[in-house]
Write a protein that holds these residues in place. Structure first.
Motif, short mmCIF file in Angstrom:
data_model
loop_
_atom_site.label_atom_id
_atom_site.label_comp_id
_atom_site.label_asym_id
_atom_site.label_seq_id
_atom_site.Cartn_x
_atom_site.Cartn_y
_atom_site.Cartn_z
N LEU C 297 25.91 -34.60 -54.39
CA LEU C 297 26.12 -33.40 -53.57
C LEU C 297 26.91 -32.35 -54.57
O LEU C 297 27.88 -32.67 -55.27
N LYS C 298 26.29 -31.15 -54.12
CA LYS C 298 26.89 -29.91 -54.91
C LYS C 298 27.49 -28.86 -53.79
O LYS C 298 26.48 -28.69 -52.81
N HIS C 299 28.50 -28.20 -54.03
CA HIS C 299 28.89 -27.28 -53.23
C HIS C 299 27.92 -25.94 -53.19
O HIS C 299 27.22 -25.72 -54.46
N SER C 300 27.69 -25.52 -52.17
CA SER C 300 26.89 -24.32 -52.14
C SER C 300 27.40 -23.09 -52.46
O SER C 300 28.46 -22.75 -51.79
N SER C 301 27.13 -22.30 -53.26
CA SER C 301 27.70 -21.15 -53.67
C SER C 301 26.91 -19.95 -53.22
O SER C 301 27.07 -18.99 -53.51
N GLY C 302 26.27 -20.06 -52.03
CA GLY C 302 25.51 -19.16 -51.43
C GLY C 302 23.92 -18.76 -51.83
O GLY C 302 23.16 -18.60 -51.36
N THR C 303 24.10 -18.85 -53.33
CA THR C 303 22.69 -18.66 -53.85
C THR C 303 22.14 -20.17 -54.29
O THR C 303 22.77 -21.02 -54.32
N ASN C 304 20.78 -19.96 -54.52
CA ASN C 304 20.15 -21.17 -55.02
C ASN C 304 20.42 -21.34 -56.69
O ASN C 304 19.81 -20.55 -57.26
N ILE C 314 18.05 -29.61 -53.47
CA ILE C 314 17.50 -29.07 -52.26
C ILE C 314 18.70 -28.77 -51.32
O ILE C 314 19.77 -29.59 -51.29
N PRO C 315 18.68 -27.58 -50.65
CA PRO C 315 19.85 -27.20 -49.74
C PRO C 315 19.88 -28.18 -48.40
O PRO C 315 18.85 -28.51 -48.06
N CYS C 316 21.05 -28.49 -47.94
CA CYS C 316 21.42 -29.32 -46.73
C CYS C 316 22.61 -28.99 -46.18
O CYS C 316 23.33 -28.09 -46.66
N LYS C 317 22.94 -29.43 -44.99
CA LYS C 317 24.10 -29.13 -44.25
C LYS C 317 24.83 -30.57 -44.17
O LYS C 317 24.11 -31.53 -43.59
N LEU C 318 26.05 -30.76 -44.45
CA LEU C 318 26.70 -31.72 -44.62
C LEU C 318 27.10 -31.97 -42.90
O LEU C 318 27.79 -31.05 -42.40
N GLN C 319 26.82 -33.09 -42.58
CA GLN C 319 27.19 -33.66 -41.20
C GLN C 319 28.41 -34.22 -40.99
O GLN C 319 29.18 -34.04 -40.10
N GLN C 320 28.45 -35.13 -41.86
CA GLN C 320 29.84 -36.29 -41.73
C GLN C 320 29.99 -36.78 -43.29
O GLN C 320 29.07 -37.09 -43.60
N SER C 321 31.30 -37.11 -43.43
CA SER C 321 31.62 -37.86 -44.45
C SER C 321 32.45 -39.06 -44.16
O SER C 321 33.49 -38.83 -43.26
N VAL C 322 32.19 -40.29 -44.51
CA VAL C 322 33.13 -41.34 -44.25
C VAL C 322 33.78 -41.98 -45.49
O VAL C 322 32.87 -42.35 -46.48
N TYR C 323 34.90 -42.08 -45.45
CA TYR C 323 35.58 -42.57 -46.63
C TYR C 323 35.62 -44.17 -46.51
O TYR C 323 35.97 -44.87 -45.48
N ILE C 324 34.94 -44.96 -47.41
CA ILE C 324 35.10 -46.54 -47.37
C ILE C 324 35.40 -47.08 -48.44
O ILE C 324 34.78 -48.01 -48.97
N PHE C 358 34.25 -32.48 -49.61
CA PHE C 358 33.36 -31.51 -48.84
C PHE C 358 33.89 -31.71 -47.41
O PHE C 358 34.54 -32.68 -46.98
N SER C 359 33.65 -30.51 -46.78
CA SER C 359 34.05 -30.85 -45.10
C SER C 359 32.59 -30.48 -44.10
O SER C 359 31.74 -30.15 -44.82
N SER C 360 32.79 -31.24 -43.17
CA SER C 360 31.90 -31.25 -42.38
C SER C 360 31.22 -29.79 -41.93
O SER C 360 32.11 -28.95 -41.67
N GLY C 361 29.91 -29.73 -41.75
CA GLY C 361 29.32 -28.45 -41.41
C GLY C 361 29.15 -27.61 -42.85
O GLY C 361 28.62 -26.64 -42.48
N GLU C 362 29.68 -27.85 -43.64
CA GLU C 362 29.48 -27.12 -45.01
C GLU C 362 28.10 -27.10 -45.49
O GLU C 362 27.49 -28.00 -45.30
N ASP C 363 27.59 -25.96 -46.03
CA ASP C 363 26.26 -25.83 -46.62
C ASP C 363 26.49 -26.73 -48.12
O ASP C 363 27.39 -26.24 -48.79
N VAL C 364 25.57 -27.51 -48.12
CA VAL C 364 25.65 -28.20 -49.73
C VAL C 364 24.29 -28.27 -50.51
O VAL C 364 23.15 -28.09 -49.82
N TYR C 365 24.26 -28.81 -51.50
CA TYR C 365 23.08 -28.88 -52.20
C TYR C 365 22.94 -30.79 -52.68
O TYR C 365 23.91 -31.17 -53.01
#
Lengths: 367, 653, 378
Positions: C297-304, C314-324, C358-365
């Motif tokens: 996963l990479k943080h989205s900095s707004g631009t591609n 590819i650009p994605c939206k983070l829905q959920q992160s679970v620490y295991i 990362f936090s939920s709802g964040e745009d990521v790559y």
């Protein structure tokens, strides 16, 4: 499994409720008796204990109709069986059928009640020969019912010759049956040894037992009263049996396959009697029943069906007995034969000796 | 093996607090205890006492309790019945009983194996019913059918057939031999062997066979070393269930045995019903009991060894419980028994090894042999099954055929007729009945009344005692267990004569001291029937309870149900199949019983079996065949119907 | 060339259909395998895939309908189980309940005609091998599950079989014991050098122990290979899905160069993956499979952000992160234009620094190296 069980159960229970219906007998059309029932017995019950195939098939239904009573008929294994069961306490019988030799034993043990001749006008019908015999000199307890002989029933083909002597029976190379009738069989043994068939000498009884075991190697079965079935079915060649039983199978097969002999050394004559056991619930009706049996027509019907000799002189005088029995040479033996027939006497003192002898005979014979 | 008993054994023996809490459960055992004490144990003790008395004049018993009299009477009576004549008959009875048990095992084990290994469960059920169904016709009639089959001349159907086929030149002498008795008895008792073994094989885990084969055992070894030992409890149960009735046999020996096949039952019967000598009859019964006890004791030793099997199969219980009753004795010398059985195992292993070494050398030959076993075993299994089914059904078919005989004969065919059915029917609907029909119908009524009453009472009493045994602890539980199962191990004829003697003494006492005249009748019949049914119902019900998970009841209590509601809503529904099976068993036993009914019947209360027997001895008519034919048709239809119903509901599910 | 211990040639096993209208059911369908001497070979597949039937055919409990089985080069058709040089450890052990542990272990030797004394000695040795000599006189039911399992193993091994067949032997054990036994079994196999054929439905078990794995489904062998082969290079979607966790992305092959392909997703994004089938025509509908741990996963900095060739972003939206524990499991949605698909991304928690949280709802790559993604045949 559960369903089956429930089904089976419900059906059995339904059958139990529905099936047993007391039959209402109708009066037989032919040979109707003129006997009338005294008043006052309607609705009562009578219990009779006798041999199987030893009463007319309409005798009881007719009586039930005439007196408007219910009769229960139960089947005995034999005199000894009747005796032991009476000793255990009368189970409720009103009339029993018993053979001559057991009478004294029963009288001695208070197992019989006196007959009430006031209720038996037909007593006069009995022939004098059959009244006042030694087993009951005053006929206090018994009334003659039927009589017969115990002799040798045999398969004519299998034996291949006419039987005239006991030796032929002993020597026969083939299966033989004896009746479960201790006194009769031991009597035959005693007679063959030249002793009195009713001896009171215990040594003689023991000797007779030995004689029988020795001469009974061809015996395959000692049967209570069904030797004729074995004879008819071909399982034995010779059956020592009661005359009437052999007559019955001769009639059934309508053939000349079977013969009946009373050997020249001597054989047994027996008189069967009607009697009322102690504690009979309905002794009066029992006496009435005995009177009914002594009616010439009723008595003749019985004898004509079961093939035994009738002690009812009136039946004979009125020609109610079928010709075939009078002439078959079995049911009514000729005078000469009658000469060497003996009867079994009651011998209560020697009962144990006879029992022990019979015990040994049943174990060792035919081994 | 019994979980409840086994688990209770792990708890400390005496827990007074618990005892107090649970003691009321003991009252449930009271009816059975009282019943069995009064109508089983006490009569038996009286017979035991009478065997020490002197024979009185005219068959009476002289009661003399002085030690010297007891001593000399003991000598007289027991010497008489254990020497020469009587002993000869004892030996013969033992011989016939062992032979019968052995044949039942030889035929029954493969048959049970055959049935339980059918893949299709409907085929399996059907094959099992084919074994059971013949036994819903009257025992006496079935034995009578053998008389027709085994007849000595060419009227005997078997001889006739063999002569026609040219297999024999002379008719075989079968009737009135010990062979005939053995055949009749194997026929009569085969299902008692098949059922427990069937149950054992059915529960057997066939993975174990694969394991044995995987380890190099061929089919025979897999059978002998794994299947057989693990189904041994079934074999033991079956053997006991066959041996005990076999040694006390009366009817079969009387009808087929003649002088050469006479057994001890006939001697006892004669002493109570014929010539009448109670003291001698009592002594004979006691010796018979002792003989059975010795045999059971040996079984108990064997059972001890196999008791450790993990299976809790219902059928195993019967072996277990009978051995338990006698096991008290066996336990005393169990260490010796254990050593003996260990030695035996070692010995059999050694023999096995030796044989193995002698012809195990050539692997090629071994392979051929093993493949031969593999191929022939199923064929033999089939052959045995076919033979058994013919054996079981031929008498029934003969019986059915002759019910249509146009003659007064059950042995010679004279043409087709429905006369006998119409005769029965006429009698049944009260138009016209002759003496025979009347007797038969009356006896059916008696049998049904006694059967239903005995079934109901014995089931209720047995359920109560089973619950109490399974769920409570009380003083005297162990002896009660012995009392409960002992009747199973006592020959029927001994029970019969002891009840005869008992009722007699009671009646005499009532007449003398109370002035009441009591007579045998329905009451004595039902009392007697209940007492011999209770143990059998209890065995079945207890097996069910033992297999029931106690957690269900705990769960019910946990959810707030009180004792009664727990029983009504949980325990009873769960144990119901066992109860129904037990009731059915009781009903069948009651209907088929001859000897106990013969000794406890009263005026006009002869059961069907008693009447049919006395007719079979004298004037058998096809009317009897017609009755049996109807009985078997009805039971077949019921079984068929229930199979269809079950099939439907299974199909839906 | 290593020697082949067990060989299956086009083996078919048919069971008669339950009803008449049903044709025979093929439990095993044209299976061919070669199992090498000394190999730990696993048959892996879901229940009902035919793996146990295959094992039972090798053991001799089932006949082959068609094809043949060779053990050490010998045809074994018609040879009953007790004449085959193989032994089985059964799923529920099938220890004889009426025999003691020692008797159980001795049984097989006695069948061979080994003398009592020798059998006893060897049985005790076998018990020592499984570290349970003290249980010799007990009855099987007095032992724990794990102990029973070892006895079953001892009972089979004492026969010194050419091949040991194991039918889900660890299935009844709890997790911890299972792990320990896995290790022990492998040790034992290495020590004894016996060929093991091991049936299991547990992919982890197969991956841990086996030298080679055959994955089966619906009676067929889908793929045979080393654990690495199977895991890294699954041939079919089933294998990829059955072994481990896999993301599947549907798309169309739009370009290819040698073994590299470009796949166009419905969202318009283009991703790169390895092509197994060099003949696959451009334009085919395909599935791309990629393991969660191969994704980053990479943080989205707004631009591609730009990325190297041979990689995909590819650009994605983070829905959920679970620490295991060892990992963090992220679920992301990709494809903004309504056609949402989910991907699972696993990142190892070797460090937890700002840039990796990362936090939920964040745009990521989501980023991967194309070599790690595979185009599969369905």
């Amino acid at each position: 499994m559960r369903k089956i069980a429930v089904l089976v159960f419900s059906v059995f229970i339904i059958v139990a409720i529905v099936a047993p219906v007391t039959p209402h007998p109708t009066l037989a059309q032919e040979g109707a008796t003129t006997w009338t029932c005294p008043e006052g017995y309607a609705g009562q019950t009578l219990s009779v204990y006798g041999w199987a195939t030893y009463i007319g098939s309409n005798t009881i239904p007719d009586f039930e109709k005439l007196c408007d009573v219910t009769v229960l008929y139960d089947v005995t294994d034999g005199n000894e069986n009747t005796l032991t069961r009476l000793r255990e306490g009368n189970p409720g019988w009103d009339v029993i059928i018993i053979t001559d030799y057991i009478v004294q034993t029963m009288v001695e043990q208070d197992l019989l009640e006196p007959i009430n001749y006031d209720l038996i006008p037909n007593w006069a019908n009995i022939g004098d020969t059959f009244k006042g015999r030694s087993y009951d000199p005053e006929n206090t307890y018994t009334v003659p019912y039927q009589w017969g002989t115990t002799g040798v029933g045999y398969n004519v083909d299998a034996v291949g010759e006419e039987i005239t002597s006991w030796e032929q029976v002993w020597d026969h190379d083939g299966p033989v049956s004896w009746p479960e009738d201790p006194r009769y069989m031991i009597g035959v043994g005693l007679q063959m040894l030249g002793y009195d068939p009713n001896t009171t000498n215990e040594d003689e009884i023991a000797e007779a037992a030995e004689y029988l075991v020795e001469h009974g190697s061809n015996v395959v079965a000692i049967t209570p009263d069904d030797g004729q079935v074995l004879l008819a079915g071909g399982n034995v060649d010779i059956a020592l049996e009661y005359s009437g039983d052999i007559v019955q199978i001769i009639q059934d097969c309508e053939c000349d396959d079977f013969g009946y002999a009373l050997p020249e050394e001597g054989a047994n004559l027996f008189i069967d009697n009607l009697a009322i056991p102690t504690d009979a619930p309905n002794a009066d009706l029992a006496n009435v029943f005995i009177d009914y049996i002594l009616d010439p027509q009723v008595g003749a019907d019985i004898s004509n069906e079961i093939g035994y000799g009738s002690p009812n002189q009136a039946s004979l005088d009125l020609n109610l007995i079928d010709e075939e029995y009078l002439n078959n040479g079995i049911t009514y033996p000729d005078e000469a034969t009658m000469e060497h027939l003996w009867t079994v006497d009651a011998n209560p003192d020697q009962e144990e000796a006879y029992i022990d002898a019979w015990d040994q005979i049943t174990i060792f014979v035919g081994q | 093996m019994d979980t409840s008993v086994a688990s209770s054994d792990h708890r400390p023996r005496f827990q007074f607090g618990r005892l107090k809490l649970k003691a009321h459960g003991g009252f449930l055992a009271l009816p059975a205890t009282v019943w069995l004490f009064l109508f089983f144990l006490l009569p038996l003790l009286i017979v035991f006492a009478i065997s020490f008395m002197e024979r009185g004049r005219g068959g009476t018993v002289i009661y003399d309790w002085s030690p010297s009299a007891l001593r000399s009477n003991f000598d007289t009576n027991y010497t008489y019945v254990t020497t020469e004549g009587y002993w000869l008959i004892f030996k013969r009875s033992l011989n016939i009983a062992f032979t019968t048990t052995a044949w039942c095992l030889v035929l029954g084990y493969p048959l049970a194996f055959f049935i339980s290994t059918r893949r299709n469960q409907w085929v399996q059920k059907f094959s099992l019913f084919l074994v059971i169904l013949p036994f819903w016709t009257n025992f006496v009639i079935r034995t009578y059918a053998w008389r027709v089959l085994l007849g000595n001349n060419d009227d005997g159907l078997l001889n006739h057939l063999l002569l026609q086929l040219g297999l024999i030149q002379e008719p075989l002498k079968l009737m009135f031999t010990t062979k005939a008795v053995t055949i009749g008895m194997v026929y009569g008792y085969l299902p008692f062997m098949v059922l427990p073994i069937y149950a054992a094989v059915e529960r057997f885990d066939f993975k174990l066979v694969e394991a044995a084969q995987d380890l190099g055992g061929n089919d025979w070894t897999a059978f002998w070393r794994v299947i057989f030992p693990l189904t041994l409890p079934g074999v033991i149960a079956g053997s006991i269930l066959v041996f005990i009735p076999a040694i006390g046999t009366y009817i079969t020996a009387e009808m087929l045995g003649g002088t050469k096949g006479m057994m001890i039952g006939s001697l006892i019967y004669r002493n109570f019903r014929g010539t009448g000598d109670w003291t001698r009859g009592a002594a004979t019964s006691m010796v018979l009991m002792a003989v059975v006890a010795v045999a059971l004791f040996i079984y108990a030793l064997v059972a001890q060894r196999t008791e450790n099997t993990p299976s809790k199969a219902a059928s195993h219980r019967s072996a277990d419980v009978i051995s338990r009753a006698y096991g008290l004795l066996a336990a005393m010398i169990a260490p010796i028994g254990g050593t003996i059985s260990r030695r035996l195992i070692l010995l059999s292993d050694d023999i096995y090894q030796r044989r193995r070494r002698t012809f195990g050398l050539n692997p090629n030959l071994r392979m051929k042999r093993d493949l031969l076993i593999r191929k022939t075993a199923p064929i033999l299994l089939w052959a045995n099954a076919i033979f058994c089914y013919i054996f079981l059904w031929v008498p029934i078919i003969v019986l059915l055929v002759f019910s249509f005989n146009n003659a007064n004969s059950t042995a010679v065919w004279r043409g087709f007729s429905t006369e006998w059915y119409s005769k029965l029917f006429r009698g049944g609907i009260a138009v016209d009945a002759d003496l025979t029909t009347d007797l038969l119908l009356q006896s059916i009524k008696v049998s049904l009344i006694v059967g239903v009453a005995a079934t109901l009472i014995s089931t209720i009493v047995a359920v109560m005692v089973s619950l109490s045994m399974a769920r409570s602890r009380f003083i005297g539980k162990r002896p009660l267990e012995g009392l409960l199962y002992l009747p199973v191990g006592i020959p029927e004829i001994t029970q019969g004569i002891s009840l005869l003697v008992f009722f007699n003494i009671v009646f005499e006492y009532a007449a003398k001291h109370l002035g009441i005249t009591l007579r045998s009748g329905y009451l004595t019949l039902i009392l007697a029937h209940v007492s011999f049914c209770i143990p059998f119902v209890a065995i079945v019900v207890r097996a069910r309870l033992a297999n029931m998970n106690p957690h269900y009841e705990e769960a019910a209590r946990d959810l707030g149900a009180n004792e009664w509601n727990t029983f009504r809503r949980v325990t009873f529904p769960l144990m119901l199949p066992g109860v129904v099976a037990g009731a059915l068993l009781a009903f069948t036993l009651s209907l088929d019983d001859f000897i106990i009914s013969e000794f406890t019947k009263g005026l006009n209360t002869s059961t069907l079996t008693v009447v049919v027997y006395s007719m079979a001895r004298r004037s058998v008519t096809p009317e009897i065949n017609a009755i049996s034919a109807m009985m078997i048709v009805v039971s077949t239809l019921l079984v068929g119907l229930s199979l269809v119903l079950q099939g439907r509901s299974a199909g839906k599910a | 060339m290593t020697a082949i211990d067990v060989e299956l040639k086009h083996v078919v096993k048919e069971f008669a259909g339950r009803r008449k209208e049903n044709a025979a059911v093929k439990a095993v369908d044209d299976v061919s395998l070669q199992i090498n001497k000394g190999e730990f070979f696993a048959l892996l597949g879901p229940s009902g895939c035919g793996k146990t039937t295959t094992l039972r055919m090798i053991a001799g409990f089932e006949d082959v309908s068609r094809g043949e089985i060779l053990i050490r080069g010998k045809q074994v058709q018609g040879v009953p189980p007790f004449h085959r040089p193989v032994n089985t450890v059964f799923q529920d052990y099938a220890l004889f309940p009426h025999m003691s542990v020692l008797q159980n272990v001795m049984f097989g030797l006695q069948m061979e005609g080994v003398t009592r004394t020798e059998a006893k000695q060897r049985a005790i040795e076998a018990l020592e091998l499984v570290q349970l000599p003290h249980t010799a006189d007990r009855k099987p039911r007095e032992l724990s599950g794990g102990q029973q399992q070892r006895i079953a193993l001892a009972r089979a091994l004492v026969k010194r079989p050419t091949v040991l067949l194991l039918d889900e032997p660890l299935g009844a054990l709890d997790l911890k014991l299972r792990k320990a036994m896995q290790f022990e079994l492998k040790e034992m196999q290495l020590k004894l050098g016996i060929t093991f054929i091991y049936v299991t439905h547990d992919q982890e078990e197969a991956l841990t122990m086996a030298d080679r794995i055959a994955v089966m489904n619906l009676g067929k062998v889908l793929q045979v290979g080393t654990p690495e082969d199977i895991y890294e290079r699954p041939h079919t979607r089933f294998v990829a899905d059955f072994i481990g966790e896999t993301n599947f992305i549907k798309g169309r092959l739009c370009d290819r160069a040698g073994t590299r392909g470009q796949i166009e997703l419905p969202s318009g994004d283009k991703v790169g993956a390895v092509l197994d089938d060099p003949a696959m025509p451009v334009g085919s509908e395909v599935t791309v499979a990629i393991r969660p741990e191969k994704l980053t996963l990479k943080h989205s900095s707004g631009t591609n952000p730009a990325h190297d060739s041979g990689t995909t972003l590819i650009p994605c939206k983070l829905q959920q992160s679970v620490y295991i524990g060892t990992d963090t499991r992220h679920v992301v949605n990709f494809g903004y234009n309504g056609s949402s698909a989910q991907l699972v991304v696993r990142t190892q928690n070797f460090r937890r620094t700002e840039d990796l949280s990362f936090s939920s709802g964040e745009d990521v790559y989501v980023y991967w190296v194309d070599e790690n993604a595979r185009v599969l045949v369905d």
